[in-house]
Scaffold this active site. Structure first.
Site, PDB file in Angstrom:
ATOM      1  N   ASP A  47     -18.521   8.409 -12.151  1.00 37.99           N
ATOM      2  CA  ASP A  47     -19.886   8.951 -12.051  1.00 37.99           C
ATOM      3  C   ASP A  47     -20.238   9.530 -13.426  1.00 37.99           C
ATOM      4  O   ASP A  47     -20.351  10.749 -13.598  1.00 37.99           O
ATOM      5  CB  ASP A  47     -19.940  10.010 -10.957  1.00 37.99           C
ATOM      6  CG  ASP A  47     -19.695   9.407  -9.588  1.00 37.99           C
ATOM      7  OD1 ASP A  47     -20.510   8.588  -9.152  1.00 37.99           O
ATOM      8  OD2 ASP A  47     -18.655   9.726  -8.975  1.00 37.99           O
ATOM      9  N   GLN A  62     -23.326  11.725 -13.796  1.00 34.15           N
ATOM     10  CA  GLN A  62     -23.089  13.015 -13.135  1.00 34.15           C
ATOM     11  C   GLN A  62     -22.279  13.940 -14.045  1.00 34.15           C
ATOM     12  O   GLN A  62     -22.570  15.130 -14.170  1.00 34.15           O
ATOM     13  CB  GLN A  62     -22.344  12.787 -11.816  1.00 34.15           C
ATOM     14  CG  GLN A  62     -21.797  14.056 -11.184  1.00 34.15           C
ATOM     15  CD  GLN A  62     -21.218  13.818  -9.808  1.00 34.15           C
ATOM     16  OE1 GLN A  62     -21.950  13.703  -8.846  1.00 34.15           O
ATOM     17  NE2 GLN A  62     -19.899  13.755  -9.697  1.00 34.15           N
ATOM     18  N   HIS A  69      -9.474  10.411  -6.372  1.00 30.58           N
ATOM     19  CA  HIS A  69      -9.527  11.866  -6.197  1.00 30.58           C
ATOM     20  C   HIS A  69      -8.157  12.489  -6.475  1.00 30.58           C
ATOM     21  O   HIS A  69      -8.054  13.556  -7.081  1.00 30.58           O
ATOM     22  CB  HIS A  69      -9.917  12.221  -4.761  1.00 30.58           C
ATOM     23  CG  HIS A  69     -11.306  11.815  -4.376  1.00 30.58           C
ATOM     24  ND1 HIS A  69     -11.563  10.834  -3.458  1.00 30.58           N
ATOM     25  CD2 HIS A  69     -12.521  12.261  -4.796  1.00 30.58           C
ATOM     26  CE1 HIS A  69     -12.874  10.698  -3.298  1.00 30.58           C
ATOM     27  NE2 HIS A  69     -13.475  11.540  -4.118  1.00 30.58           N
ATOM     28  N   GLY A 125     -15.130  14.398   0.113  1.00 33.11           N
ATOM     29  CA  GLY A 125     -14.180  13.889   1.095  1.00 33.11           C
ATOM     30  C   GLY A 125     -14.015  12.384   1.016  1.00 33.11           C
ATOM     31  O   GLY A 125     -14.354  11.767   0.014  1.00 33.11           O
ATOM     32  N   ALA A 126     -13.457  11.789   2.107  1.00 34.00           N
ATOM     33  CA  ALA A 126     -13.087  10.369   2.117  1.00 34.00           C
ATOM     34  C   ALA A 126     -12.216  10.096   0.892  1.00 34.00           C
ATOM     35  O   ALA A 126     -12.485   9.195   0.092  1.00 34.00           O
ATOM     36  CB  ALA A 126     -14.317   9.466   2.149  1.00 34.00           C
TER      37      ALA A 126
HETATM   38  O1  PAF Z   1     -19.018  13.289  -7.051  1.00 31.97           O
HETATM   39  C1  PAF Z   1     -19.102  13.849  -5.950  1.00 31.97           C
HETATM   40  O2  PAF Z   1     -18.304  13.627  -5.041  1.00 31.97           O
HETATM   41  C2  PAF Z   1     -20.229  14.829  -5.700  1.00 31.97           C
HETATM   42  O3  PAF Z   1     -21.383  14.439  -6.340  1.00 31.97           O
HETATM   43  C3  PAF Z   1     -19.858  16.291  -6.059  1.00 31.97           C
HETATM   44  C4  PAF Z   1     -19.575  16.442  -7.536  1.00 31.97           C
HETATM   45  C5  PAF Z   1     -18.649  16.719  -5.253  1.00 31.97           C
HETATM   46  C6  PAF Z   1     -21.009  17.219  -5.702  1.00 31.97           C
HETATM   47  O4  PAF Z   1     -21.331  17.153  -4.360  1.00 31.97           O
END
Ligand code: PAF
Length: 277
Positions: free
Chosen positions: A151, A154, A38, A32-33
């Site tokens: 990220d 990630q 996004h 969110g936010a």
């Molecule tokens: O990058 C993010 O916003 C979070 O780490 C994700 C991938 C939605 C997992 O909660």
């Protein structure tokens, strides 16, 4: 009209119908936010997929610091308006008990790539990310999922997870969106004071310079970058590291897959960024 779904069974039923109709389903996982970064993931998903699901779930398992979890911005109404405008089919926003019901006892832990950098600075963070991403893929059965390169680590953790567990979701990494002054877009930027917001672009300036100096063979590039960030007004630096972009193993000199990654604190806000070298 963006449909809001809170229950896994409802999401499953909808996606099963889409798959029966031959539609490709794209997933944009978020906490969110929402910001323009996004929305660029949403656009990438819409370009590839007939149906797009955005998820909003502030995942408690990936916060090693309870204060950080408490402070995380929660703006569902504004997020929904942005998703409506973008033409997203579904917002999946489950409550915590739908994701982690009573008796939930599993953790997905990715070794290697999840260990250094964010993994070292935020113990348990990537276990939380890997667990929730595996669940979101399982809950949605999406064909493709879109993650931002901001990220970077990630993204590599998710790629490793998908490869190791033979998950059928294709992972797409999308370019980092930046403000006009170079600051990488992030939900955390809203927590920067006006003073900190003015200092924050120095992060991208410093790593861009360091990348150039590393390519030119400078051995002092990382130390210079560290000093430049402190000079600019950053309070402390968690890491500035040259790593292989896929394995995240340390490098002493640039290679074709090298990546420079940084995490630094500014007025109580932790900013991260990365660029190819
Ligand atoms: O990058 C993010 O916003 C979070 O780490 C994700 C991938 C939605 C997992 O909660």
């Amino acid at each position: 009209m963006t449909e809001i779904i809170r229950k896994v069974t409802d999401l499953r039923a909808l996606v099963a119908g889409w798959h029966r109709a031959g539609d490709t389903v794209g997933l944009v996982p978020t906490m969110g936010a929402l910001h323009a970064g996004h929305l660029s993931l949403v656009r990438a998903a819409q370009a590839d997929c007939a149906r797009v699901i955005a998820t909003i779930f502030v995942n408690p398992k990936q916060f090693n610091n309870p204060a950080d979890l408490a402070k995380y911005p929660r703006t569902e109404a504004a997020d929904l308006a942005l998703l409506q405008q973008a033409g997203v089919d579904v917002l999946f926003a489950p409550p915590p008990e739908e994701v982690y019901p009573l008796g939930f006892a599993s953790t997905v832990s990715v070794a290697g790539v999840a260990g250094p950098l964010e993994g070292a600075s935020r113990p348990g963070h990537f276990d939380g990310v890997a667990t929730v991403v595996a669940k979101l893929f399982g809950m949605s059965r999406a064909d493709r999922a879109y993650f931002g390169q901001k990220d970077w680590q990630q993204l590599q953790v998710v790629r490793r997870l998908v490869a190791d567990l033979n998950l059928p979701t294709l992972v797409i990494g999308c370019e980092t969106l930046r403000e006009a002054d170079g600051l990488a877009m992030s939900s955390r930027n809203t927590r920067l004071s006006p003073r900190a917001r003015a200092i924050a672009p120095a992060l991208y300036v410093a790593i861009s310079r360091a990348a150039r100096d590393l390519r030119a063979g400078s051995l002092a590039a990382l130390d210079t970058c560290h000093a430049a960030l402190l000079d600019a007004g950053f309070d402390s630096i968690d890491y500035i590291d040259l790593r292989d972009g896929e394995t995240l193993l340390p490098l002493s000199a640039p290679t074709s897959t090298a990546r420079l990654l940084v995490a630094a604190w500014l007025d109580g806000v932790r900013l991260i960024d990365n660029i190819p070298v």
